[in-house]
Enzyme design. Structure first.
Site, mmCIF file in Angstrom:
data_model
loop_
_atom_site.group_PDB
_atom_site.id
_atom_site.type_symbol
_atom_site.label_atom_id
_atom_site.label_comp_id
_atom_site.label_asym_id
_atom_site.label_seq_id
_atom_site.Cartn_x
_atom_site.Cartn_y
_atom_site.Cartn_z
ATOM 1 N N ASP A 67 32.206 -57.442 7.476
ATOM 2 C CA ASP A 67 31.230 -56.673 8.408
ATOM 3 C C ASP A 67 32.133 -55.811 9.064
ATOM 4 O OD1 ASP A 67 29.377 -55.876 10.433
ATOM 5 O OD2 ASP A 67 28.728 -57.874 10.720
ATOM 6 N N ALA A 98 22.163 -47.090 10.939
ATOM 7 C CA ALA A 98 21.658 -46.643 12.142
ATOM 8 C C ALA A 98 20.246 -47.212 12.457
ATOM 9 C CB ALA A 98 21.236 -45.060 12.154
ATOM 10 N N TYR A 158 16.996 -36.734 10.018
ATOM 11 C CA TYR A 158 18.388 -37.662 9.821
ATOM 12 C C TYR A 158 18.914 -37.891 11.090
ATOM 13 C CZ TYR A 158 22.442 -38.574 6.986
ATOM 14 O OH TYR A 158 23.015 -39.652 6.285
ATOM 15 N N LYS A 165 27.769 -38.554 10.683
ATOM 16 C CA LYS A 165 28.331 -38.118 9.381
ATOM 17 C C LYS A 165 29.177 -36.961 9.809
ATOM 18 C CE LYS A 165 26.415 -40.701 6.145
ATOM 19 N NZ LYS A 165 27.217 -42.027 5.461
ATOM 20 N N LEU A 197 18.086 -48.372 -0.678
ATOM 21 C CA LEU A 197 17.818 -49.148 0.491
ATOM 22 C C LEU A 197 17.766 -48.498 1.846
ATOM 23 C CD1 LEU A 197 18.798 -52.899 -0.387
ATOM 24 C CD2 LEU A 197 16.294 -51.948 -0.519
ATOM 25 N N SER A 198 18.996 -48.023 2.211
ATOM 26 C CA SER A 198 19.276 -47.096 3.253
ATOM 27 C C SER A 198 18.246 -45.979 3.332
ATOM 28 C CB SER A 198 20.764 -46.723 3.177
ATOM 29 O OG SER A 198 21.515 -47.795 3.320
HETATM 30 P P1 NDP Z 1 22.670 -48.931 0.487
HETATM 31 O O1 NDP Z 1 21.387 -49.421 1.401
HETATM 32 O O2 NDP Z 1 22.557 -49.619 -1.065
HETATM 33 O O3 NDP Z 1 23.972 -49.314 0.945
HETATM 34 C C1 NDP Z 1 24.269 -49.163 2.201
HETATM 35 C C2 NDP Z 1 25.434 -50.428 2.669
HETATM 36 O O4 NDP Z 1 25.982 -50.337 3.703
HETATM 37 C C3 NDP Z 1 24.856 -51.909 2.156
HETATM 38 O O5 NDP Z 1 25.608 -52.305 1.018
HETATM 39 C C4 NDP Z 1 24.943 -52.737 3.458
HETATM 40 O O6 NDP Z 1 25.461 -53.876 3.338
HETATM 41 C C5 NDP Z 1 26.081 -51.574 4.012
HETATM 42 N N1 NDP Z 1 26.434 -51.953 5.562
HETATM 43 C C6 NDP Z 1 25.577 -51.546 6.454
HETATM 44 N N2 NDP Z 1 26.049 -52.087 7.621
HETATM 45 C C7 NDP Z 1 27.267 -52.801 7.301
HETATM 46 C C8 NDP Z 1 28.475 -53.482 7.840
HETATM 47 N N3 NDP Z 1 28.229 -53.618 9.332
HETATM 48 N N4 NDP Z 1 29.488 -54.136 7.515
HETATM 49 C C9 NDP Z 1 29.569 -53.746 6.156
HETATM 50 N N5 NDP Z 1 28.547 -53.244 5.465
HETATM 51 C C10 NDP Z 1 27.580 -52.793 5.785
HETATM 52 O O7 NDP Z 1 22.489 -47.358 0.594
HETATM 53 P P2 NDP Z 1 23.314 -45.991 -0.105
HETATM 54 O O8 NDP Z 1 24.006 -46.637 -1.179
HETATM 55 O O9 NDP Z 1 22.317 -44.900 -0.123
HETATM 56 O O10 NDP Z 1 24.362 -45.720 1.228
HETATM 57 C C11 NDP Z 1 25.763 -45.797 0.682
HETATM 58 C C12 NDP Z 1 26.290 -44.672 1.705
HETATM 59 O O11 NDP Z 1 25.816 -43.525 1.047
HETATM 60 C C13 NDP Z 1 26.096 -44.647 2.874
HETATM 61 O O12 NDP Z 1 27.358 -44.189 3.711
HETATM 62 C C14 NDP Z 1 25.162 -43.168 3.136
HETATM 63 O O13 NDP Z 1 24.834 -42.789 4.269
HETATM 64 C C15 NDP Z 1 25.641 -42.454 1.959
HETATM 65 N N6 NDP Z 1 24.746 -41.491 1.310
HETATM 66 C C16 NDP Z 1 23.467 -41.678 1.083
HETATM 67 C C17 NDP Z 1 22.599 -41.005 0.453
HETATM 68 C C18 NDP Z 1 21.127 -41.266 -0.004
HETATM 69 O O14 NDP Z 1 20.289 -40.394 -0.245
HETATM 70 N N7 NDP Z 1 21.149 -42.616 -0.389
HETATM 71 C C19 NDP Z 1 23.069 -39.467 0.394
HETATM 72 C C20 NDP Z 1 24.374 -39.361 0.856
HETATM 73 C C21 NDP Z 1 25.313 -40.150 1.442
HETATM 74 P P3 NDP Z 1 24.117 -55.115 3.741
HETATM 75 O O15 NDP Z 1 22.937 -54.480 2.884
HETATM 76 O O16 NDP Z 1 24.984 -56.224 3.022
HETATM 77 O O17 NDP Z 1 24.159 -55.047 5.103
#
Ligand code: NDP
Length: 257
Positions: A67, A98, A158, A165, A197-198
């Site tokens: 974490d 966020a 955003y 970022k 998911l994010s």
């Molecule tokens: P996901 O939701 O699949 O991945 C986000 C990850 O962040 C999850 O595995 C989550 O883990 C982890 N996370 C969040 N909080 C914590 C924490 N406190 N400690 C450790 N892990 C944490 O989404 P994405 O694949 O989209 O996101 C991955 C990256 O890509 C991010 O930085 C995002 O901003 C970036 N990004 C995404 C884009 C998009 O359009 N999707 C575009 C450009 C960049 P858990 O679920 O177990 O909490």
């Protein structure tokens, strides 16, 4: 693409589902022969990750909880990796967070707490992870994070994540300078919008993808595999002369005015 990272030990942080960018990275690095170590936060993500690995017949070298909100958790995760794996050659940082209610409306409404949280999880975490990983990168290495155009330009909704970022991208440059003398490179991939998911947490996601189809030079959206292959480039010797860079994998959208 084989042999690019053959036998290298690479830590992947941030697989939460099959849609995760980190999962696209996993398949690219696996095909190229890397040994993969994973970190996860939620038990739910651990469950998803182990099922995916089984389904795709990928053997993890180790899986450990991390974490990034906790220094202790980061220290323990990398101590465990050192103990179980020894030297590492790469880290893929693919985590961000966020408050959902601050990813819509006016940025001016961002709370102090929400501002700090987004920066802590989405930007400071790269600093803390780099410091911990460096101790295990005794043969040099590569660290790659995932960023988004909202760091450079105002993208509706955003908001705080764009500002976090921007901090992340500046951190890439400062960390690249610090780590260069240890032969560790630090770079970022700036992906176009991908349904994960994010991404669902950001209002108006469909419109963002629509704009790419309409305006980006390639007139199509990118996917996790394309981001995975760009991350593979940064992990491999092919990018040995590149550090402190933000590489856009967005069908060229960022060049359009
Ligand atoms: P996901 O939701 O699949 O991945 C986000 C990850 O962040 C999850 O595995 C989550 O883990 C982890 N996370 C969040 N909080 C914590 C924490 N406190 N400690 C450790 N892990 C944490 O989404 P994405 O694949 O989209 O996101 C991955 C990256 O890509 C991010 O930085 C995002 O901003 C970036 N990004 C995404 C884009 C998009 O359009 N999707 C575009 C450009 C960049 P858990 O679920 O177990 O909490």
């Amino acid at each position: 693409m084989s042999n690019l990272v053959e036998g290298k030990n690479i830590v992947i942080m941030g697989v939460a589902s099959e849609r995760s960018i980190a999962w696209g990275v996993t398949t690219s690095l696996h095909k190229a022969g890397a040994n993969l170590i994973f970190t996860y936060r939620q038990d739910r993500s651990y469950g998803k990750l182990t099922k995916l690995l089984e389904k795709h017949k990928i053997e993890a070298k180790w899986i450990v909880e991390c974490d990034v909100a906790s220094d202790e958790s980061i220290t323990n995760a990398f101590a465990t990796i050192k103990d179980k794996v020894g030297v590492i050659h790469g880290v893929v940082h693919s985590v961000a967070f966020a408050n959902r209610d601050e990813l819509k409306g006016e940025y001016a409404n961002t709370s102090r707490e929400g501002f700090l949280l987004a920066h802590e999880i989405s930007a400071f975490s790269l600093v803390a992870v780099t410091k911990a990983a460096k101790e295990l990168m005794t043969e040099g290495g590569s660290i790659v994070t995932q960023t988004y155009l909202g760091a450079e330009k105002v993208i509706q909704n955003y908001n705080i994540m764009g500002v976090a970022k921007a901090s992340l991208e500046a951190s890439v440059r400062y960390l690249a300078e610090d780590m260069g003398k240890y032969d560790i490179r630090v770079n970022a991939v700036s992906a176009g919008p991908i349904r994960t998911l994010s991404a669902k947490g950001v209002s108006g996601f469909n419109e963002k993808q629509g704009l790419i189809e309409e305006k980006a030079p390639l007139r199509r959206n990118v996917d996790q595999d394309q981001v995975g292959d760009a991350t593979l480039f940064f992990m491999s010797e092919l990018s040995r002369g590149v550090t402190g860079e933000v590489l856009h994998v967005d069908s060229g959208y960022h060049i359009i005015g």
